[in-house]
Design an enzyme around this catalytic site. Structure first.
Site, PDB file in Angstrom:
ATOM      1  CE  LYS A  18      -2.091  -1.247   3.815  1.00 11.75           C
ATOM      2  NZ  LYS A  18      -1.540  -2.416   4.222  1.00 11.75           N
ATOM      3  NE  ARG A  94      -4.810  -2.193   9.610  1.00  8.18           N
ATOM      4  CZ  ARG A  94      -3.868  -1.132   9.118  1.00  8.18           C
ATOM      5  NH1 ARG A  94      -4.383  -0.083   8.624  1.00  8.18           N
ATOM      6  NH2 ARG A  94      -2.884  -1.582   8.771  1.00  8.18           N
ATOM      7  NE  ARG A 129       7.453  -2.369   6.156  1.00  6.97           N
ATOM      8  CZ  ARG A 129       6.216  -2.588   6.118  1.00  6.97           C
ATOM      9  NH1 ARG A 129       5.534  -1.728   5.317  1.00  6.97           N
ATOM     10  NH2 ARG A 129       5.610  -3.189   7.253  1.00  6.97           N
ATOM     11  NE  ARG A 157       5.608  -0.736  10.323  1.00  7.99           N
ATOM     12  CZ  ARG A 157       4.503  -0.648   9.422  1.00  7.99           C
ATOM     13  NH1 ARG A 157       4.489   0.166   8.317  1.00  7.99           N
ATOM     14  NH2 ARG A 157       3.521  -1.404   9.863  1.00  7.99           N
ATOM     15  NE  ARG A 168       1.703  -5.232  11.040  1.00  5.40           N
ATOM     16  CZ  ARG A 168       2.885  -4.997  10.161  1.00  5.40           C
ATOM     17  NH1 ARG A 168       4.128  -5.529  10.748  1.00  5.40           N
ATOM     18  NH2 ARG A 168       2.891  -4.529   9.167  1.00  5.40           N
TER      19      ARG A 168
HETATM   20  P1  AP5 Z   1       4.702  -1.460   1.904  1.00  7.90           P
HETATM   21  O1  AP5 Z   1       4.377  -0.703   0.710  1.00  7.90           O
HETATM   22  O2  AP5 Z   1       5.444  -0.912   3.141  1.00  7.90           O
HETATM   23  O3  AP5 Z   1       3.279  -2.421   2.444  1.00  7.90           O
HETATM   24  P2  AP5 Z   1       2.152  -1.748   3.149  1.00  7.90           P
HETATM   25  O4  AP5 Z   1       1.079  -2.658   2.468  1.00  7.90           O
HETATM   26  O5  AP5 Z   1       2.269  -0.074   3.092  1.00  7.90           O
HETATM   27  O6  AP5 Z   1       2.472  -2.387   4.634  1.00  7.90           O
HETATM   28  P3  AP5 Z   1       2.317  -1.901   6.170  1.00  7.90           P
HETATM   29  O7  AP5 Z   1       2.806  -2.901   6.862  1.00  7.90           O
HETATM   30  O8  AP5 Z   1       2.811  -0.590   6.177  1.00  7.90           O
HETATM   31  O9  AP5 Z   1       0.904  -1.949   6.383  1.00  7.90           O
HETATM   32  P4  AP5 Z   1       0.285  -2.228   7.544  1.00  7.90           P
HETATM   33  O10 AP5 Z   1      -1.363  -2.071   7.277  1.00  7.90           O
HETATM   34  O11 AP5 Z   1       0.639  -3.449   8.272  1.00  7.90           O
HETATM   35  O12 AP5 Z   1       0.757  -0.934   8.532  1.00  7.90           O
HETATM   36  P5  AP5 Z   1       0.190   0.225   9.001  1.00  7.90           P
HETATM   37  O13 AP5 Z   1       1.339   1.305   8.964  1.00  7.90           O
HETATM   38  O14 AP5 Z   1      -0.996   0.770   8.053  1.00  7.90           O
HETATM   39  O15 AP5 Z   1       5.706  -2.614   1.412  1.00  7.90           O
HETATM   40  C1  AP5 Z   1       6.312  -3.709   2.150  1.00  7.90           C
HETATM   41  C2  AP5 Z   1       7.455  -4.253   1.648  1.00  7.90           C
HETATM   42  O16 AP5 Z   1       7.336  -5.002   0.499  1.00  7.90           O
HETATM   43  C3  AP5 Z   1       8.638  -3.163   1.485  1.00  7.90           C
HETATM   44  O17 AP5 Z   1       9.632  -3.527   1.808  1.00  7.90           O
HETATM   45  C4  AP5 Z   1       8.481  -2.933   0.061  1.00  7.90           C
HETATM   46  O18 AP5 Z   1       9.458  -2.361  -0.450  1.00  7.90           O
HETATM   47  C5  AP5 Z   1       8.043  -4.319  -0.544  1.00  7.90           C
HETATM   48  N1  AP5 Z   1       7.049  -4.236  -1.849  1.00  7.90           N
HETATM   49  C6  AP5 Z   1       6.289  -3.187  -1.923  1.00  7.90           C
HETATM   50  N2  AP5 Z   1       5.799  -3.690  -3.144  1.00  7.90           N
HETATM   51  C7  AP5 Z   1       6.205  -4.795  -3.782  1.00  7.90           C
HETATM   52  C8  AP5 Z   1       6.014  -5.436  -4.747  1.00  7.90           C
HETATM   53  N3  AP5 Z   1       5.058  -5.229  -5.591  1.00  7.90           N
HETATM   54  N4  AP5 Z   1       6.771  -6.535  -5.003  1.00  7.90           N
HETATM   55  C9  AP5 Z   1       8.003  -6.913  -4.346  1.00  7.90           C
HETATM   56  N5  AP5 Z   1       8.314  -6.087  -3.054  1.00  7.90           N
HETATM   57  C10 AP5 Z   1       7.316  -5.317  -2.749  1.00  7.90           C
HETATM   58  O19 AP5 Z   1      -0.425   0.122  10.306  1.00  7.90           O
HETATM   59  C11 AP5 Z   1       0.513  -0.106  11.380  1.00  7.90           C
HETATM   60  C12 AP5 Z   1      -0.160  -0.556  12.565  1.00  7.90           C
HETATM   61  O20 AP5 Z   1      -0.940   0.949  12.946  1.00  7.90           O
HETATM   62  C13 AP5 Z   1      -1.487  -1.319  12.672  1.00  7.90           C
HETATM   63  O21 AP5 Z   1      -0.828  -2.748  13.036  1.00  7.90           O
HETATM   64  C14 AP5 Z   1      -2.293  -0.808  13.630  1.00  7.90           C
HETATM   65  O22 AP5 Z   1      -1.931  -1.033  15.147  1.00  7.90           O
HETATM   66  C15 AP5 Z   1      -2.327   0.605  13.658  1.00  7.90           C
HETATM   67  N6  AP5 Z   1      -3.316   1.082  12.646  1.00  7.90           N
HETATM   68  C16 AP5 Z   1      -3.116   1.879  11.436  1.00  7.90           C
HETATM   69  N7  AP5 Z   1      -4.331   1.958  10.861  1.00  7.90           N
HETATM   70  C17 AP5 Z   1      -5.193   1.540  11.747  1.00  7.90           C
HETATM   71  C18 AP5 Z   1      -6.677   1.824  11.990  1.00  7.90           C
HETATM   72  N8  AP5 Z   1      -7.427   2.060  10.769  1.00  7.90           N
HETATM   73  N9  AP5 Z   1      -7.595   1.215  12.610  1.00  7.90           N
HETATM   74  C19 AP5 Z   1      -6.742   0.653  13.947  1.00  7.90           C
HETATM   75  N10 AP5 Z   1      -5.411   0.607  13.887  1.00  7.90           N
HETATM   76  C20 AP5 Z   1      -4.687   0.906  12.825  1.00  7.90           C
END
Ligand code: AP5
Length: 221
Positions: A18, A94, A129, A157, A168
């Site tokens: 994402k 989410r 990552r 992270r 997660r």
């Molecule tokens: P990346 O682009 O970083 O993936 P992402 O989908 O953004 O992953 P996140 O881990 O950030 O998502 P998340 O939903 O777990 O975390 P968030 O920060 O929202 O890519 C991942 C890796 O793959 C990278 O190394 C990249 O280089 C590689 N990659 C990307 N595309 C690729 C491809 N096509 N091919 C190969 N490699 C690739 O949330 C974190 C925490 O915050 C949650 O656990 C929760 O505690 C809290 N939180 C956030 N939002 C909410 C909400 N709405 N409600 C409740 N809690 C929340």
């Protein structure tokens, strides 16, 4: 005009790509990128009341309570930049309660982009990552290696371990069906397991046609 700005939701499991796609979408469409994960991490770092409450949940890989995050997102979407430039919601909604809260506010997206990636690939992406704290750029030790000169400043992270990623993933799978129900008519389901440029091609073809159709409707045909 405010009414014509893109309104996009991007969803997918942890590490489905994402954040990677959002930086490309933001550059091409000029929308405001709102990542609830980034907003919460900033709150934790700055030790705000929200950050202090959210930290424990995030460190465990659990979702923060709906009431903590919903108000923040609603307020942010009502700011001027989101109204004029349009927005790209990343990591929200989410839960079904979060989706219902958006609907109750009359906040509607043009497109719901869903990135599909098999679980075993997600774990590899999570553990490899690396983030650049200076630019926010996202790298992967194998799939998107960082330039040698910045390697020393990259960070990992706290929730990017195989164990936390598993927690997660369970949360993701238990919530996504109920969220999808709210967006059936605007969902674009994409294969997120291919290279990032190929994923982006699918996204631009969806957004270009959806936004053109929305503009045509507003223009009276
Ligand atoms: P990346 O682009 O970083 O993936 P992402 O989908 O953004 O992953 P996140 O881990 O950030 O998502 P998340 O939903 O777990 O975390 P968030 O920060 O929202 O890519 C991942 C890796 O793959 C990278 O190394 C990249 O280089 C590689 N990659 C990307 N595309 C690729 C491809 N096509 N091919 C190969 N490699 C690739 O949330 C974190 C925490 O915050 C949650 O656990 C929760 O505690 C809290 N939180 C956030 N939002 C909410 C909400 N709405 N409600 C409740 N809690 C929340």
């Amino acid at each position: 005009a405010a009414g014509s700005s893109p309104k996009i939701i991007i969803a997918g499991a942890p590490a489905s790509g994402k954040g990677t796609q959002c930086s490309m979408i933001k550059e091409r469409y000029g929308v405001v990128h709102l990542s609830t994960g980034d907003m919460l991490r900033a709150a934790v770092k700055n030790q705000t009341p929200v950050g202090l409450e959210a930290k424990g949940y995030m460190d465990e890989g659990k979702l923060v309570p709906d009431e903590v995050i919903i108000g923040i997102v609603k307020d942010r979407l009502n700011e001027d930049d989101c109204k004029t430039q349009g927005w790209l919601l990343d990591g929200f909604p989410r839960t079904r309660a979060q989706a219902d809260a958006l609907a109750a506010e009359g906040i509607q997206a043009n497109s719901f982009l869903l990135l599909n990636v098999p679980d075993e690939m997600l774990i590899r992406r999570v553990v490899g990552r690396r983030l650049d704290p200076d630019t926010g750029d996202i790298y992967h030790v194998d799939f998107n290696p960082p330039p040698a000169e910045i390697v020393d400043r990259l960070i990992q992270r706290a929730d990017d371990t195989a164990e936390k990623a598993q927690v997660r993933l369970v949360q993701y799978h238990s919530n996504i069906a109920a969220i999808r129900e709210c967006y059936e008519d605007i969902t674009c389901s994409l294969d997120g397991s291919v290279g990032k440029e190929e994923v982006f091609l699918g996204i631009t073809s969806e957004l270009d046609s959806t936004l053109a159709a929305a503009a045509a409707i507003r223009g009276g045909g």
